[in-house]
Design a protein around this motif. Sequence first.
Motif, PDB file in Angstrom:
ATOM      1  N   HIS A   1       0.736  -1.432  -0.154  1.00 43.20           N
ATOM      2  CA  HIS A   1       0.048  -0.043   0.156  1.00 43.20           C
ATOM      3  C   HIS A   1       0.853   1.365   0.089  1.00 43.20           C
ATOM      4  O   HIS A   1       0.633   2.157  -0.708  1.00 43.20           O
ATOM      5  CB  HIS A   1      -1.026  -0.119   1.133  1.00 43.20           C
TER       6      HIS A   1
ATOM      7  N   VAL B   1       2.276   2.335  -3.312  1.00 47.75           N
ATOM      8  CA  VAL B   1       1.446   2.913  -4.428  1.00 47.75           C
ATOM      9  C   VAL B   1       0.767   4.360  -3.670  1.00 47.75           C
ATOM     10  O   VAL B   1      -0.252   4.979  -4.423  1.00 47.75           O
ATOM     11  CB  VAL B   1       0.227   2.034  -4.971  1.00 47.75           C
ATOM     12  N   GLY B   2       1.371   4.830  -2.663  1.00 45.28           N
ATOM     13  CA  GLY B   2       0.779   6.086  -2.318  1.00 45.28           C
ATOM     14  C   GLY B   2      -0.507   6.239  -1.685  1.00 45.28           C
ATOM     15  O   GLY B   2      -1.268   7.090  -1.797  1.00 45.28           O
ATOM     16  N   ALA B   3      -0.823   5.236  -0.923  1.00 46.90           N
ATOM     17  CA  ALA B   3      -2.270   4.917  -0.175  1.00 46.90           C
ATOM     18  C   ALA B   3      -2.393   5.939   1.013  1.00 46.90           C
ATOM     19  O   ALA B   3      -1.193   6.028   1.744  1.00 46.90           O
ATOM     20  CB  ALA B   3      -2.258   3.527   0.411  1.00 46.90           C
TER      21      ALA B   3
ATOM     22  N   ARG C   1      -7.916   5.269   1.351  1.00 46.05           N
ATOM     23  CA  ARG C   1      -8.066   5.315  -0.002  1.00 46.05           C
ATOM     24  C   ARG C   1      -6.584   5.434  -0.996  1.00 46.05           C
ATOM     25  O   ARG C   1      -5.588   5.412  -0.225  1.00 46.05           O
ATOM     26  CB  ARG C   1      -8.632   6.785  -0.349  1.00 46.05           C
ATOM     27  N   TYR C   2      -6.778   5.182  -2.036  1.00 43.43           N
ATOM     28  CA  TYR C   2      -5.459   5.133  -3.185  1.00 43.43           C
ATOM     29  C   TYR C   2      -5.587   6.322  -3.920  1.00 43.43           C
ATOM     30  O   TYR C   2      -4.271   6.901  -4.333  1.00 43.43           O
ATOM     31  CB  TYR C   2      -5.409   3.752  -3.789  1.00 43.43           C
ATOM     32  N   GLY C   3      -6.467   6.843  -4.302  1.00 43.96           N
ATOM     33  CA  GLY C   3      -6.708   8.218  -5.028  1.00 43.96           C
ATOM     34  C   GLY C   3      -8.299   8.537  -4.716  1.00 43.96           C
ATOM     35  O   GLY C   3      -8.505   9.436  -3.910  1.00 43.96           O
ATOM     36  N   SER C   4      -8.958   8.307  -5.751  1.00 41.01           N
ATOM     37  CA  SER C   4     -10.346   9.119  -5.509  1.00 41.01           C
ATOM     38  C   SER C   4     -11.328   8.141  -4.874  1.00 41.01           C
ATOM     39  O   SER C   4     -11.619   6.985  -5.387  1.00 41.01           O
ATOM     40  CB  SER C   4     -11.005   9.315  -6.933  1.00 41.01           C
ATOM     41  N   ASP C   5     -12.080   8.415  -3.959  1.00 41.45           N
ATOM     42  CA  ASP C   5     -12.952   7.596  -3.183  1.00 41.45           C
ATOM     43  C   ASP C   5     -14.207   7.336  -4.239  1.00 41.45           C
ATOM     44  O   ASP C   5     -14.499   5.982  -4.322  1.00 41.45           O
ATOM     45  CB  ASP C   5     -13.486   8.168  -1.945  1.00 41.45           C
TER      46      ASP C   5
ATOM     47  N   GLU D   1     -12.960   4.465  -6.948  1.00 42.38           N
ATOM     48  CA  GLU D   1     -12.767   3.338  -6.181  1.00 42.38           C
ATOM     49  C   GLU D   1     -14.174   2.665  -6.020  1.00 42.38           C
ATOM     50  O   GLU D   1     -14.411   1.398  -6.120  1.00 42.38           O
ATOM     51  CB  GLU D   1     -12.003   3.350  -4.936  1.00 42.38           C
TER      52      GLU D   1
ATOM     53  N   THR E   1      -8.843  -3.183  -9.232  1.00 42.38           N
ATOM     54  CA  THR E   1      -8.572  -1.722  -8.673  1.00 42.38           C
ATOM     55  C   THR E   1      -8.631  -1.754  -7.449  1.00 42.38           C
ATOM     56  O   THR E   1      -9.449  -2.028  -6.758  1.00 42.38           O
ATOM     57  CB  THR E   1      -9.909  -0.806  -9.150  1.00 42.38           C
TER      58      THR E   1
END
Length: 373
Positions: free
Chosen positions: A21, A24-26, A39-43, A46, A229
């Motif tokens: 995690h 990948v910048g979580a 989150r990893y980017g956009s809620d 996802e 994803t």
Amino acid sequence: MENSVPDSEPTSRDSPLHDVHVAVGAAFTDFGGWRMPVRYGSDLAEHESVRTGAGLFDLSHMAEFMVEGTHAAAFLDYALAGAASAITIGRAKYSLLLAEGGGILDDLVVYRLDEQRFLVVANAGNHDVVAAALAQRRAEFDVAVTDDTDRCALIAVQGPRSVEVLERVSALRASFADLSYYAITEGSYAEATVLVARTGYTGEDGYELYLDAAAAPALWNDLVAAGATPAGLAARDTLRLEAGMPLYGHELSTETFPVQAGIGRVVALSKPGPFVGREAVEHGPAEGARVLVGLEADGKRAGRAGYPVLADGEVIGEVTSGALSPTLRIPIAMAYVDPAFAAVGTEVGIDVRGTAVPARVVPLPFYSRKALP
């Protein structure tokens, strides 16, 4: 048999997938004593990946207990509200761990792996409560309870493309498409044994994979390469809310009777013999006790946990979970309200930071995959 449930574990633990995690910048949050990806980017992206494709969740914070012995089924019939003895081999059942007074200590899933062997999966934040209750309740039974939480990783693949993604991973072998809902089977990943369950907490079709923690990072990366994803806890929360699934600490608590939460059917009052909480559940909650309902509101301002529910300016309930639904694009909430205001179609208000937002009682769930194209 000797009880092998250990004493309380330290909090703020990392998942066996933590380094994956981080790479990948979580973004992380503490959840149930674990540092987990929120989150990893956009809620929204996802959330959408689960509704339309295949979302990938790290659920390694969940608590796993193996129950084995000649009295395993009888023990679980006594310790839990459901009828574990009625579960056939290779099947699963949603159940409850009740307090003697009828309140809910935890909600959990029970898998029957063979005649005398069950896997009980509990919520991370209730690990110690469940461990203590199982240890105390096993005293009269020939059964061993083993805490496998630290040895086990749990990865979920959820969404309409789940089977497609799983079957692309050549090292992962199991009968995915043939597995029925709420069933479990044994498969393999490389040299590791994997328990594959067709269960989930998103309102979509999907699978949950239990395997040795050391093998989890490689499987996670293979699933990403196959098209899944990664999705965090924020998306998981909006998905389960749309599906009308209760969350412990929000809709469920020791102050809540199952019937108030709309899950009275989970309590197997027809099973013979005593079980913890039976007498209290048969007596029922106090007269006028609030009940759980679904609410849809006007506009775009969503009620959040703790916001008052109003009728004619008076507080008649409280929101337990709420959000602007990414799928339905309207504010939705679950709330406990006085029984007089629980009928579908009842007009109420939600106090959103001092403004009474019009809302109405609607059936749960808000979203069902069977109801949409």
